[in-house]
Enzyme design. Structure first.
Site, PDB file in Angstrom:
ATOM      1  CG  HIS A   9      -2.038  -1.039   1.073  1.00 56.06           C
ATOM      2  ND1 HIS A   9      -3.257  -0.671   0.747  1.00 56.06           N
ATOM      3  CD2 HIS A   9      -2.057  -2.231   1.203  1.00 56.06           C
ATOM      4  CE1 HIS A   9      -3.991  -1.872   0.769  1.00 56.06           C
ATOM      5  NE2 HIS A   9      -3.249  -2.843   0.893  1.00 56.06           N
ATOM      6  CG  ASP A  59      -0.125   9.142   0.765  1.00 54.48           C
ATOM      7  OD1 ASP A  59      -0.102   8.117   1.198  1.00 54.48           O
ATOM      8  OD2 ASP A  59      -0.845  10.311   1.290  1.00 54.48           O
TER       9      ASP A  59
HETATM   10  P1  ADQ Z   1      -3.173   5.875   5.063  1.00 56.56           P
HETATM   11  O1  ADQ Z   1      -1.682   6.386   5.094  1.00 56.56           O
HETATM   12  O2  ADQ Z   1      -3.945   5.806   6.233  1.00 56.56           O
HETATM   13  O3  ADQ Z   1      -3.240   4.711   4.144  1.00 56.56           O
HETATM   14  P2  ADQ Z   1      -4.878   7.463   3.253  1.00 56.56           P
HETATM   15  O4  ADQ Z   1      -5.067   6.617   2.139  1.00 56.56           O
HETATM   16  O5  ADQ Z   1      -5.362   8.864   2.949  1.00 56.56           O
HETATM   17  O6  ADQ Z   1      -3.954   7.259   4.195  1.00 56.56           O
HETATM   18  O7  ADQ Z   1      -6.307   6.692   3.960  1.00 56.56           O
HETATM   19  C1  ADQ Z   1      -6.849   7.413   5.156  1.00 56.56           C
HETATM   20  C2  ADQ Z   1      -8.137   7.010   5.308  1.00 56.56           C
HETATM   21  O8  ADQ Z   1      -8.725   7.251   6.689  1.00 56.56           O
HETATM   22  C3  ADQ Z   1      -9.450   7.361   4.410  1.00 56.56           C
HETATM   23  O9  ADQ Z   1     -10.191   6.768   4.210  1.00 56.56           O
HETATM   24  C4  ADQ Z   1      -9.756   8.556   5.225  1.00 56.56           C
HETATM   25  O10 ADQ Z   1     -11.121   8.918   5.005  1.00 56.56           O
HETATM   26  C5  ADQ Z   1      -9.959   8.057   6.544  1.00 56.56           C
HETATM   27  N1  ADQ Z   1      -9.679   9.270   7.586  1.00 56.56           N
HETATM   28  C6  ADQ Z   1      -8.597  10.061   7.769  1.00 56.56           C
HETATM   29  N2  ADQ Z   1      -8.583  10.983   8.830  1.00 56.56           N
HETATM   30  C7  ADQ Z   1      -9.794  10.550   9.308  1.00 56.56           C
HETATM   31  C8  ADQ Z   1     -10.519  10.949  10.504  1.00 56.56           C
HETATM   32  N3  ADQ Z   1      -9.772  11.887  11.284  1.00 56.56           N
HETATM   33  N4  ADQ Z   1     -11.510  10.389  10.980  1.00 56.56           N
HETATM   34  C9  ADQ Z   1     -12.054   9.343  10.029  1.00 56.56           C
HETATM   35  N5  ADQ Z   1     -11.425   8.839   9.211  1.00 56.56           N
HETATM   36  C10 ADQ Z   1     -10.239   9.546   8.634  1.00 56.56           C
HETATM   37  C11 ADQ Z   1      -2.273   3.941   3.334  1.00 56.56           C
HETATM   38  C12 ADQ Z   1      -1.127   4.507   2.402  1.00 56.56           C
HETATM   39  C13 ADQ Z   1      -2.027   5.250   1.367  1.00 56.56           C
HETATM   40  C14 ADQ Z   1      -2.976   4.284   0.562  1.00 56.56           C
HETATM   41  C15 ADQ Z   1      -3.590   3.543   1.409  1.00 56.56           C
HETATM   42  C16 ADQ Z   1      -4.670   2.654   0.829  1.00 56.56           C
HETATM   43  O11 ADQ Z   1      -0.213   5.334   3.125  1.00 56.56           O
HETATM   44  O12 ADQ Z   1      -1.047   6.034   0.725  1.00 56.56           O
HETATM   45  O13 ADQ Z   1      -3.718   5.125  -0.224  1.00 56.56           O
HETATM   46  O14 ADQ Z   1      -3.150   2.990   2.506  1.00 56.56           O
HETATM   47  O15 ADQ Z   1      -3.560   1.648   0.096  1.00 56.56           O
END
Ligand code: ADQ
Length: 473
Positions: free
Chosen positions: A163, A372
C-alpha cells in the site's frame, strides 16, 4: 475438522476494533483507515477469512465470525508491539519506503521480532486456507509472509499488495538483511504496487541484489514466475456518494459553513492521519506565510485541519504532534481575533458522515503529502462533490496524482509552489472548478475499489489482462 476458506486475507490489523460501552459490554466495530475501507466489502462478499491483529497487546481472542467474514486474531505481546509494529514496521520500513523523509532507525531485536511475528501470521494463514486457495497478503508489516507461506503450502496462490511506495534501489539497499526481505516478497505469484514506478523499482532490485533477470513485468525465481504490476487502489465510491446525497449530511455541511464564517469565508480543508509523510507542517507553513503576507486574511479564509491520532507511542509522531500544535497555536495567536481563528485543528477520528459533510463544505481540499502510496482522502473528496464545485490541491508525490491530473498539483517540498497552488485553487471560478472536477470524478467513478480488487484477484488467477505493467507511468 476445522473449516477452511477459498480466500484468506492476511493484514496487520483485523478490520474491526473492540469497543466497550458505558455498561462495560464489549463488541466489535469497523476500524478506520485506508486498508480496511478498501478490503472489508470484498471479503464479506466472498465469505472469506481474515487473519490479523486486534490492535490490543496480549493474548489473541478466539476466532469469530462477523459480517459474513471469519476473523482469525493473531496475538502480539507488548514486546511484539514495541519491536515488530512500532519498531521495524513503523520506525524502520515506513520512513525508508517514504523517501526517508524521517531518519529510519535500525535495530537487531526489531528485525528478529518482525521475522517471528511474520511467521505467526504465515502459520495462521496456512492453517485456514483450503487446498489451492488464494491468499492475499497486505503491506509492509508482512513482507516475509509470502515466502514463509509458500514453504508451508506450495499449493496456494499467493498475492501480495504493497500500500505504500516501493523505494528506489539505492534506498532499499540501506536496509540490513535486505535480500531476505526481497526473497520474502518473491514468495508471491503476484506482487502489486500502487504505481508502475514502484513495480519497476522492485524488478530492478531483483537484478541488483539477487542477480535475477527481470523481463518486462516478470522475473523467474526458483523455476517460478513472479509478476510485478501496478494496481492503483481506490475507494468505495457508492458509499461516499450515498453519504453526499443524504439530506442530513448536506444540512450538516451548510451548518459547518455558517458556523465557520457566515458563508463568506472560504473553507480550506485537510484530513490526514497525523503522520510526517502527510506534509501537514508544510501546509501550515504555506498558509501562515499567505496570512503574514496579506495574500489571504482571517476574514476571508479558514483552514480546518483534521488529524487522526496515529502511532502515538513512536517518538517521531509525538514530536510531530508537538510541532504541529505549536504552529497552529502560533498562527491563531498571530492572525486570529476573539471568536474567529484562521485554523480549526481537530486531533481526533471522525465518523464517515461527518467527514463527507466536511468534504461538501470545503472550497479547497488540501492534500499535500511529501510522499504517499495513493491517498484515499483525495479520491473521497472528488467522489463526494456531485455539485462539481470545490477544488483539490494535490501533491505530485501522492500516488493519486497520476490519476487526478486536473487537480492543482504542487510540490510540497517547495513552499512557494504550495502557496501558488493554494492561491490558484482559491481563485478558480465556478466554470474552472467544474472543468477540473468533472474528469477527476469520471476517473474515480470508473475505477472504484471493486474494480481494483477484481483486477488484482483476476491477475492472480492468471488472467494476463489486468494491472498496469511497469514503465507505463
Ligand atoms: P493511509 O496512510 O492511512 O493509508 P489514506 O489513503 O489517506 O492514508 O487513507 C486514510 C483513510 O482514513 C481515508 O479513508 C480517510 O477517510 C480516513 N480518515 C482520515 N482521517 C480520518 C479521521 N480524522 N477520521 C476518520 N477517518 C479518517 C495507506 C497508504 C496510502 C494508501 C492507503 C490505501 O499510506 O497511501 O492510499 O493505505 O492503500
Amino acid at each position: 475438522m476445522n473449516k477452511s476458506y477459498e480466500l484468506v486475507v492476511v493484514a496487520n490489523r483485523l478490520p474491526v476494533d473492540e469497543v466497550v460501552d458505558d455498561k462495560g459490554k464489549r463488541s466489535w466495530a469497523r476500524s478506520p483507515g485506508g486498508l480496511v475501507s478498501a478490503l472489508q466489502p470484498i471479503v464479506r462478499r466472498q465469505g472469506g477469512a481474515w487473519v490479523g491483529w486486534t490492535g490490543q497487546p496480549g493474548e489473541a481472542p478466539e476466532p469469530f465470525d462477523t459480517d459474513g467474514m471469519h476473523l482469525h486474531p493473531v496475538g502480539l505481546s507488548e514486546d511484539d508491539v514495541d519491536r515488530y509494529y512500532e519498531g521495524q514496521s513503523n520506525a524502520t520500513i515506513w520512513p525508508l519506503f517514504h523517501d526517508a523523509v524521517e531518519q529510519p532507525t535500525h535495530r537487531r531485536p526489531w528485525r528478529q521480532a518482525y521475522e517471528a511475528v511474520n511467521r505467526r501470521f504465515a502459520e495462521a494463514a496456512a492453517a485456514l486456507a483450503a487446498p489451492d486457495a488464494t491468499v492475499w497478503v497486505h503491506d509492509y508489516q508482512l513482507m516475509l509472509v509470502p515466502a514463509m507461506l509458500r514453504e508451508l503450502r506450495p499449493d496456494l496462490k499467493i498475492g501480495f499488495f504493497l500500500h505504500i511506495p516501493f523505494p528506489p534501489v539505492e534506498l532499499f539497499m540501506q536496509l540490513p538483511r535486505r535480500a531476505e526481505l526481497l526473497r520474502g516478497l518473491l514468495g508471491a505469484d503476484l506482487v502489486g504496487f500502487q504505481r508502475p514506478l514502484a513495480a519497476q523499482n522492485f524488478l530492478q532490485l531483483t537484478a541488483r541484489l539477487l542477480a535475477l533477470e527481470p523481463d518486462e513485468d516478470r522475473v523467474e525465481v526458483d523455476g517460478r514466475t513472479v509478476i510485478a504490476r501496478a494496481f492503483p487502489i481506490s475507494i468505495d465510491v457508492a458509499e461516499v456518494q450515498d453519504l453526499a446525497n443524504d439530506p442530513e449530511v448536506q444540512a450538516e455541511a451548510r451548518r459547518l459553513r455558517t458556523e465557520l464564517g457566515g458563508g463568506d469565508r472560504r473553507l480550506l480543508l485537510g484530513v490526514d492521519r497525523l503522520d510526517y509523510t502527510k506534509g501537514i507542517e508544510q501546509r501550515l507553513e504555506a498558509y501562515g506565510e499567505l496570512l503574514a503576507e496579506g495574500v489571504v486574511s482571517n476574514d476571508d479564509v479558514v483552514l480546518v485541519q483534521v488529524a487522526t491520532p496515529s502511532r502515538m507511542r513512536v517518538l517521531e509522531y509525538q514530536q510531530l504532534r508537538a510541532r504541529v500544535e505549536r504552529e497552529v497555536g502560533r498562527i491563531n495567536g498571530e492572525f486570529g481575533a476573539v471568536g474567529q481563528v484562521p485554523v480549526h485543528y481537530l486531533f481526533q477520528s471522525m465518523g464517515r458522515a461527518d467527514l463527507v459533510a466536511l468534504y461538501l463544505a470545503a472550497d479547497v481540499m488540501v492534500v499535500t503529502p511529501l510522499r504517499d502510496g495513493m491517498n484515499l482522502v483525495a479520491k473521497e473528496y472528488v467522489a463526494a462533490r456531485h455539485d462539481d464545485r470545490g477544488t483539490l490541491v494535490l501533491s505530485e508525490f501522492a500516488g493519486a496524482a497520476a490519476e487526478l491530473e486536473t487537480a492543482f498539483q504542487v510540490n510540497p517540498h517547495d513552499v512557494e509552489d504550495l502557496k501558488r497552488g493554494l492561491v490558484d485553487a482559491l481563485e478558480a471560478d465556478e466554470a474552472e472548478q467544474a472543468k477540473r472536477m468533472q474528469p477527476m470524478r469520471m476517473q474515480v467513478h470508473d475505477n472504484d475499489i471493486d474494480k481494483w480488487a477484481r483486477d488484482f484477484l483476476d491477475a492472480l488467477a492468471g488472467d494476463p489482462e489486468h494491472g498496469e505493467t511497469p514503465g507505463a507511468r
